[in-house]
Design a protein around this motif. Structure first.
Motif, PDB file in Angstrom:
ATOM      1  N   VAL A 110      77.121   9.148 156.250  1.00  0.00           N
ATOM      2  CA  VAL A 110      76.000   9.119 155.320  1.00  0.00           C
ATOM      3  C   VAL A 110      75.387   7.726 155.343  1.00  0.00           C
ATOM      4  CG1 VAL A 110      75.288   9.440 152.927  1.00  0.00           C
ATOM      5  CG2 VAL A 110      77.146  10.851 153.883  1.00  0.00           C
ATOM      6  N   GLU A 111      74.073   7.672 155.456  1.00  0.00           N
ATOM      7  CA  GLU A 111      73.380   6.379 155.418  1.00  0.00           C
ATOM      8  C   GLU A 111      73.202   5.973 153.962  1.00  0.00           C
ATOM      9  OE1 GLU A 111      71.522   3.110 155.489  1.00  0.00           O
ATOM     10  OE2 GLU A 111      70.099   4.667 154.854  1.00  0.00           O
ATOM     11  N   LEU A 112      73.816   4.853 153.583  1.00  0.00           N
ATOM     12  CA  LEU A 112      73.889   4.469 152.184  1.00  0.00           C
ATOM     13  C   LEU A 112      72.525   4.088 151.611  1.00  0.00           C
ATOM     14  CD1 LEU A 112      75.821   4.056 149.824  1.00  0.00           C
ATOM     15  CD2 LEU A 112      76.106   1.690 150.558  1.00  0.00           C
ATOM     16  N   GLY A 113      71.653   3.447 152.414  1.00  0.00           N
ATOM     17  CA  GLY A 113      70.348   3.027 151.892  1.00  0.00           C
ATOM     18  C   GLY A 113      69.531   4.212 151.404  1.00  0.00           C
ATOM     19  N   ASN A 114      69.431   5.277 152.191  1.00  0.00           N
ATOM     20  CA  ASN A 114      68.692   6.468 151.773  1.00  0.00           C
ATOM     21  C   ASN A 114      69.344   7.141 150.576  1.00  0.00           C
ATOM     22  OD1 ASN A 114      66.761   6.157 153.811  1.00  0.00           O
ATOM     23  ND2 ASN A 114      68.013   7.297 155.296  1.00  0.00           N
ATOM     24  N   LEU A 115      70.696   7.105 150.539  1.00  0.00           N
ATOM     25  CA  LEU A 115      71.406   7.709 149.410  1.00  0.00           C
ATOM     26  C   LEU A 115      71.080   6.980 148.110  1.00  0.00           C
ATOM     27  CD1 LEU A 115      73.609   9.863 148.641  1.00  0.00           C
ATOM     28  CD2 LEU A 115      75.258   8.011 148.838  1.00  0.00           C
ATOM     29  N   LEU A 116      71.106   5.645 148.145  1.00  0.00           N
ATOM     30  CA  LEU A 116      70.780   4.869 146.947  1.00  0.00           C
ATOM     31  C   LEU A 116      69.324   5.076 146.539  1.00  0.00           C
ATOM     32  CD1 LEU A 116      72.651   1.503 147.666  1.00  0.00           C
ATOM     33  CD2 LEU A 116      73.342   3.356 146.145  1.00  0.00           C
ATOM     34  N   LEU A 117      68.413   5.232 147.546  1.00  0.00           N
ATOM     35  CA  LEU A 117      67.014   5.482 147.241  1.00  0.00           C
ATOM     36  C   LEU A 117      66.845   6.815 146.523  1.00  0.00           C
ATOM     37  CD1 LEU A 117      64.066   4.597 147.461  1.00  0.00           C
ATOM     38  CD2 LEU A 117      63.988   5.701 149.719  1.00  0.00           C
ATOM     39  N   ASN A 139      65.806   9.797 141.484  1.00  0.00           N
ATOM     40  CA  ASN A 139      66.229  10.799 140.497  1.00  0.00           C
ATOM     41  C   ASN A 139      66.294  10.232 139.088  1.00  0.00           C
ATOM     42  OD1 ASN A 139      66.526  12.898 142.367  1.00  0.00           O
ATOM     43  ND2 ASN A 139      68.644  12.309 142.857  1.00  0.00           N
ATOM     44  N   HIS A 140      66.453   8.918 138.976  1.00  0.00           N
ATOM     45  CA  HIS A 140      66.537   8.291 137.653  1.00  0.00           C
ATOM     46  C   HIS A 140      65.306   7.431 137.333  1.00  0.00           C
ATOM     47  CE1 HIS A 140      70.798   9.205 138.589  1.00  0.00           C
ATOM     48  NE2 HIS A 140      70.953   9.296 137.264  1.00  0.00           N
ATOM     49  N   LYS A 141      64.265   7.551 138.157  1.00  0.00           N
ATOM     50  CA  LYS A 141      63.087   6.701 137.973  1.00  0.00           C
ATOM     51  C   LYS A 141      62.376   6.993 136.672  1.00  0.00           C
ATOM     52  CE  LYS A 141      59.477   7.415 140.488  1.00  0.00           C
ATOM     53  NZ  LYS A 141      58.500   7.489 141.616  1.00  0.00           N
ATOM     54  N   LYS A 142      62.415   8.230 136.203  1.00  0.00           N
ATOM     55  CA  LYS A 142      61.729   8.605 134.961  1.00  0.00           C
ATOM     56  C   LYS A 142      62.548   8.305 133.717  1.00  0.00           C
ATOM     57  CE  LYS A 142      58.173  10.301 137.118  1.00  0.00           C
ATOM     58  NZ  LYS A 142      56.852   9.642 137.020  1.00  0.00           N
ATOM     59  N   ILE A 180      78.418   5.381 155.798  1.00  0.00           N
ATOM     60  CA  ILE A 180      79.682   5.621 155.099  1.00  0.00           C
ATOM     61  C   ILE A 180      80.206   6.986 155.514  1.00  0.00           C
ATOM     62  CG2 ILE A 180      80.838   5.754 152.849  1.00  0.00           C
ATOM     63  CD1 ILE A 180      79.627   3.051 153.427  1.00  0.00           C
ATOM     64  N   ASN A 181      81.525   7.086 155.726  1.00  0.00           N
ATOM     65  CA  ASN A 181      82.152   8.369 156.068  1.00  0.00           C
ATOM     66  C   ASN A 181      82.525   9.086 154.769  1.00  0.00           C
ATOM     67  OD1 ASN A 181      82.999  10.256 157.925  1.00  0.00           O
ATOM     68  ND2 ASN A 181      85.083   9.445 158.050  1.00  0.00           N
ATOM     69  N   ALA A 182      81.648  10.014 154.327  1.00  0.00           N
ATOM     70  CA  ALA A 182      81.858  10.687 153.045  1.00  0.00           C
ATOM     71  C   ALA A 182      81.025  11.953 152.991  1.00  0.00           C
ATOM     72  CB  ALA A 182      81.492   9.755 151.886  1.00  0.00           C
ATOM     73  N   ASP A 183      81.306  12.783 151.987  1.00  0.00           N
ATOM     74  CA  ASP A 183      80.457  13.938 151.700  1.00  0.00           C
ATOM     75  C   ASP A 183      79.255  13.450 150.898  1.00  0.00           C
ATOM     76  OD1 ASP A 183      79.959  16.244 149.371  1.00  0.00           O
ATOM     77  OD2 ASP A 183      80.165  17.045 151.401  1.00  0.00           O
ATOM     78  N   LYS A 184      78.063  13.806 151.366  1.00  0.00           N
ATOM     79  CA  LYS A 184      76.853  13.252 150.771  1.00  0.00           C
ATOM     80  C   LYS A 184      76.724  13.615 149.294  1.00  0.00           C
ATOM     81  CE  LYS A 184      71.831  13.014 151.364  1.00  0.00           C
ATOM     82  NZ  LYS A 184      70.670  13.464 152.168  1.00  0.00           N
ATOM     83  N   GLU A 185      76.949  14.873 148.951  1.00  0.00           N
ATOM     84  CA  GLU A 185      76.785  15.302 147.561  1.00  0.00           C
ATOM     85  C   GLU A 185      77.823  14.647 146.658  1.00  0.00           C
ATOM     86  OE1 GLU A 185      74.476  17.018 146.137  1.00  0.00           O
ATOM     87  OE2 GLU A 185      73.353  17.366 147.973  1.00  0.00           O
TER      88      GLU A 185
END
Length: 530
Positions: free
Chosen positions: A384-391, A396-399, A415-420
């Motif tokens: 999983v690419e962490l930069g896109n995940l954090l974005l 999702n919390h911008k509002k 990162i080696n992980a499950d994205k969800e």
């Protein structure tokens, strides 16, 4: 060498006696000094013989006396002691009984003799004396240490083909040569139900009610019921009622309790002895010892089964709690969209944000459905690419109020992980920071890249937490500061998943100033963005 001292002692005695009797034959009389010294000489040589016996590795020759011989000898000795007391009593009455002394002495001796005859001819007294002699003057029929080890090994060696209950029947039947049997064990409701049977058992064996005479008898008496004795004289067992299906078996023999008193865990019926065996106290004692040991294994097995069931329910409850928590988060996001829809439904940016949020919600729900359908399926980790995940987490919390800030990564970090799962773990931390911070406060998401790890800092200017709360309650499941609206498992769930993928989570906080969560994640690979 083993008989050296013995030879010296015997040779010295023989030589001394030879010299003494030679002197007597020569002078036609025994020499007084030699005769008087003979005993001292023999006494001095006794330690040599004793030393030889102690050092000898050969088994000493024993003199064996039969149990019957010892029994009759003991009976005669006890009878003699009894008669001595009777005689002493008669002597006392004769001298201190006055004019009626002689008559009272005769009457006392006569009554004493009658009592002696009654005692000697009493079968129960004879049996008790025989058991006392066997226990205290003879070797035991069984080596109880070996029997204990054998039964322990047999109970511990679990057979895939046969259950523990079958093994208990097998062990007890082998001790007395029985070919068939059955075992009943206590259930939670109190009834004793059939758990296993061995060999040829006739008819159906029904459960035994806890109020039955047989169960009540075993709770009061630590006895083994011999059904052959019961058939001849039921009064030996207090005239209790034995279940009909037990008595109708082919040669029913023994009923053995597993445990005693309130700790009665089961009963075992043994049938069809290979040969007619006269059971004595040693047979019964051995059966009691092994049955008590089997009782402990039954209790342990049932406790393990209950513990396993409790753990399964715990796993289901834990999964349900996580599921409810995730659904609660999704509902909160949808509720925010519905709340703002009437105000911003003509705003294209809001429409785009609503579509993105709805799409994320659908993905999350599909992930939850997959977990429900496959509770034992472990999601295969992916890169999983962490930069896109954090974005995505930021969007999702911008509002939310306050709106978190994000420091973008200048390097692609995988990162080696499950994205969800990873998104949910980090999202819980961000959501908690937003909820703990007032509207005018700040929440920030920053990163720091190391050699093998990347650090994610989620910092807020909220109310903060005490050190005691962080140490004892923060990562404890089902403990929440949000009252009835909080599940208390978000931070716990985040920590558990980070541990699963090789990461850690730590917290620093100060009341009134804010909190900083530090998430440490292992890096699979990284690439600088041009």
């Amino acid at each position: 060498d083993s008989v050296k001292y013995f030879s010296i002692a015997i040779g010295s005695m023989f030589a001394y006696d030879f010299f003494m009797y030679s002197d007597a034959m020569l002078f036609q009389e025994l020499s007084a000094p030699l005769w008087e010294t003979r005993g001292i000489i023999n006494a001095l040589l006794v330690p040599f013989i004793a030393l030889t016996i102690v050092n000898s590795q050969k088994q000493a020759v024993g003199i064996h006396v039969s149990r019957q011989m010892v029994f009759h000898s003991t009976t005669l000795v006890l009878a003699g002691i009894y008669l001595l007391f009777i005689s002493a009593g008669g002597y006392y009455i004769r001298f201190f009984g006055g004019s009626w002394g002689e008559a009272l002495r005769v009457l006392f001796i006569f009554i004493g003799l009658i009592v002696l005859v009654l005692l000697i001819t009493s079968p129960s007294l004879r049996a008790k004396i025989m058991v006392f002699i066997s226990k205290n003057f003879f070797d035991y029929k069984y080596d109880y240490r070996d029997e204990w080890i054998k039964s322990t090994n047999a109970l511990a060696a679990r057979d895939e083909e046969h259950s523990l209950y079958y093994q208990i029947i097998q062990i007890l039947s082998d001790l007395v040569g029985s070919t068939s049997g059955a075992i009943w064990c206590k259930e939670d409701e109190g009834n004793f139900t059939l758990r296993a049977q061995k060999g040829k058992i006739e008819g159906r064996l029904n459960p035994i009610d806890p109020s039955a005479d047989l169960i009540q008898f075993f709770k009061q008496q630590d006895w083994i019921i011999n059904l052959e004795e019961y058939m001849l004289d039921p009064s030996k067992y207090h005239l209790i009622e034995i279940p009909e299906e037990m008595l109708h078996q082919n040669h029913p023999w023994l009923i053995i309790p597993l445990g005693s008193g309130p700790h009665l865990s089961g009963i075992v019926l043994l049938c069809n002895p290979l040969a007619n065996i006269d059971l004595n106290w040693e047979n019964y004692d051995l059966l009691k010892i092994v049955s008590q040991q089997a009782c402990s294994y039954v209790d342990l097995s049932e406790s393990q089964e209950k513990l396993s069931t409790a753990r399964q329910f715990e796993a289901v409850n834990k999964a349900s709690a996580f599921l409810v928590h995730d659904i609660k988060t999704i509902i909160a996001q949808l509720s925010l969209l519905v709340k703002n829809a009437s105000k911003h439904k003509t705003n294209p940016a809001f429409i785009d944000d609503m579509i993105r949020t709805t799409s994320h919600t659908v993905d999350k729900m599909e992930h939850l459905l997959h977990q429900i359908r496959n509770p034992n399926h472990d999601n295969r980790p992916q890169q999983v690419e962490l930069g896109n995940l954090l974005l995505d987490i930021y969007l999702n919390h911008k509002k939310s109020t306050p709106c978190p800030s994000l420091e973008a990564l200048e390097t692609e970090v995988w990162i080696n992980a499950d994205k969800e799962e990873l998104s949910s773990a980090i999202g819980h931390i961000v959501q908690n920071a937003i909820e703990a911070t007032p509207k005018e406060g700040n929440v920030s998401i920053a990163t720091k890249l190391g050699h093998d790890f990347i650090y994610i800092f989620v910092q807020d200017t909220g109310c903060g937490m005490s050190e005691e709360y962080i140490q004892k309650q923060l990562f404890k499941p089902f403990v929440s500061t949000k009252g009835l609206t909080g599940m208390g498992i978000g931070v716990y769930q985040s920590r558990e998943y980070l541990k699963k993928i090789g990461g850690t989570i730590s917290v620093t906080s100060e009341i009134g100033l804010g909190t900083c969560f530090t998430l440490k994640l292992p890096i699979v690979k990284k690439r600088i963005v041009n």
